[in-house]
Design an enzyme around this catalytic site. Sequence first.
Site, PDB file in Angstrom:
ATOM      1  N   ASP A  14       0.821  -1.218   0.000  1.00 51.70           N
ATOM      2  CA  ASP A  14       0.000   0.000   0.000  1.00 51.70           C
ATOM      3  C   ASP A  14       0.851   1.263   0.000  1.00 51.70           C
ATOM      4  O   ASP A  14       0.666   2.155   0.842  1.00 51.70           O
ATOM      5  CB  ASP A  14      -0.935   0.015   1.229  1.00 51.70           C
ATOM      6  CG  ASP A  14      -1.774  -1.251   1.349  1.00 51.70           C
ATOM      7  OD1 ASP A  14      -2.231  -1.740   0.308  1.00 51.70           O
ATOM      8  OD2 ASP A  14      -1.972  -1.739   2.473  1.00 51.70           O
ATOM      9  N   GLU A 172     -11.452   0.506  -3.617  1.00 52.44           N
ATOM     10  CA  GLU A 172     -10.743   0.933  -2.400  1.00 52.44           C
ATOM     11  C   GLU A 172      -9.470   1.686  -2.775  1.00 52.44           C
ATOM     12  O   GLU A 172      -9.179   1.893  -3.960  1.00 52.44           O
ATOM     13  CB  GLU A 172     -10.381  -0.298  -1.544  1.00 52.44           C
ATOM     14  CG  GLU A 172      -9.475  -1.287  -2.263  1.00 52.44           C
ATOM     15  CD  GLU A 172      -9.267  -2.596  -1.509  1.00 52.44           C
ATOM     16  OE1 GLU A 172      -9.919  -2.819  -0.473  1.00 52.44           O
ATOM     17  OE2 GLU A 172      -8.446  -3.407  -1.974  1.00 52.44           O
TER      18      GLU A 172
HETATM   19  C1  6LW Z   1      -5.790  -2.060   2.105  1.00 45.80           C
HETATM   20  C2  6LW Z   1      -6.506  -2.133   0.844  1.00 45.80           C
HETATM   21  C3  6LW Z   1      -5.701  -3.149   0.222  1.00 45.80           C
HETATM   22  O1  6LW Z   1      -6.347  -1.275   3.078  1.00 45.80           O
HETATM   23  O2  6LW Z   1      -5.449  -4.095   1.150  1.00 45.80           O
HETATM   24  O3  6LW Z   1      -4.423  -3.794  -1.541  1.00 45.80           O
HETATM   25  C4  6LW Z   1      -5.770  -3.529   2.387  1.00 45.80           C
HETATM   26  N1  6LW Z   1      -5.223  -3.027  -0.938  1.00 45.80           N
HETATM   27  O4  6LW Z   1      -6.555  -0.966   0.119  1.00 45.80           O
HETATM   28  C5  6LW Z   1      -4.760  -3.908   3.383  1.00 45.80           C
HETATM   29  O5  6LW Z   1      -3.459  -3.658   2.900  1.00 45.80           O
END
Ligand code: 6LW
Length: 541
Positions: A14, A172
């Site tokens: 991230d 996300e």
């Molecule tokens: C993070 C989300 C994700 O919050 O995995 O790969 C989660 N993306 O955006 C945890 O790293």
Amino acid sequence: MIYRNPVLPGFHPDPSVTRVGEDFYLVTSSFEFFPGVPIFHSRDLAHWRQIGFCLTRKSQLNLDGVPNSGGIYAPTIRWHDGRFYMVTTNVNHGGNFFVWTEDPAGEWSEPISLPGGGIDPSLTFDGDKVWLTGCGAGDLAGIVLTPIDIGTGKPLGESRVVWKGTGGAFPEGPHLYGIGGLWYLMISEGGTEHGHMVTIARAERPEGPFVPCPRNPVLTNRSLPLPVKAAGHADLFEDSAGRWWAVCLGIRPVPYPWRHHLGRETFLVPVVWDADGWPVFGNAGTVGLEMEGDLPGSPSLVAPNHARSGADSGEAPDPLAFRDDFDSGTLGFDWSFIRNPDPGCWSLGDRKGSLRLRGTDVTLDDVGSPAFVGRRQEHFNVEAATLLDFDPKAEGEEAGLAVYLNEEFHYEVSVVLAGGKRLIAFRRRLGSLWKREASIPIPSGPVILRVDADQTEYRFSFRMAASCRTGSPADDPDRTGFVDIGRGECRYLSSEVGGKFTGVFLGLYACGEGRASGTDAFFDWFEYRTDRIQWSLEGAL
Ligand code: 6LW
């Protein structure tokens, strides 16, 4: 020029970047490990040197009872008007918050809570306005936008869903950017596994309406015969020469079926803009292990940037990537604890040049804070070793070298008192299986414990230290003085088998079979060697 990915190998997921002049700063997630949110500096984007952590105090980072892959999720770093802001989520204690500082290598503020639930908060500075974006839940499922007061963190208006993505699972990891008079909202979809992808939309105002890019996903390696998988969760930025870049996470799984044990790693991707004002990422929307890009700052180099020691220098990789003689009064940034450390269980001052660990009633099998310090495994082919001086007095007292994914999946070689005898023991914990597999009585005196890894296996060995002249396995070029004690598969310590969002640590620990130990374990040095790295093979499967 060619640079090598991942620019931050090992468990560094991230990623988020901000630039101040010629200087770039990068943060990554840290979950149940402490200190939280490591922060790195670079001037050329290929070589990163850790300068500290954003969360160094329990008042900022409470990890009590946090299970594996809980705690700190995706952070965003931004600089505005002389201040650095790092915004993230503690999914178990308090949700979304930010901290700020004027010195990113120094202490950061106490946490300031942010409105709304969900994860993956990000900040956008827009004149005197500040926008919080995030990944909402329930009635606000999707990408949520809220104007906030950056002094207090309080909302200055309603939260509303501005985009739901292109239909992939888990929209996300949003970031909102004002670029060229438009507002770009970049997110990830598909989940953080092999279907991971980056999509983007734009609008004339931060509030939308957002129109998706006709070429979405703009970055993904899904379904392609590429060694890097799961590319996603990206952040976009411009260097001082006006070139654009992104950092994203990706994995280098070992086939087959695909499994990765080094965690999700940080990759650098060059970005250009097409005639319609949409970004084009990397190699036609994919990311590779070697990429062509005009890195800022430094002269042309084929970056040996897998070895991070002296990382800003761009020098040839040193096979001794990391050695700590524990001569300093503080632990270096390479080291992490599992959850908030018990201050009594470790020290550097009690014996000059040694790390002291004293086992508590918490073992490596518990959701607690065992006497453990570890560093990320960043290379497939690695040899780690330590010199341990430990004379256990009570039955079950133990100290050693662990390969640790989480409390349910780890391997360790140790010195232990069992049946009244001082033994070298090898144990594997794999879910509900727990087995001490080998025990060899040893004479008194210090011991070198060693683990040697390739892409598929960890091999554990030891030797009495008196027979080693200067105290490094490299003094015994063929390692003939070492006695093998056991092996364990890498695949059982992979995210697919035993984990979730984190990667393997190599660590030093002490415990006492669930009882507090009265005997100190002294670790004289720890070494992490990458002699056996073959650059062309590393991850190229
Ligand atoms: C993070 C989300 C994700 O919050 O995995 O790969 C989660 N993306 O955006 C945890 O790293």
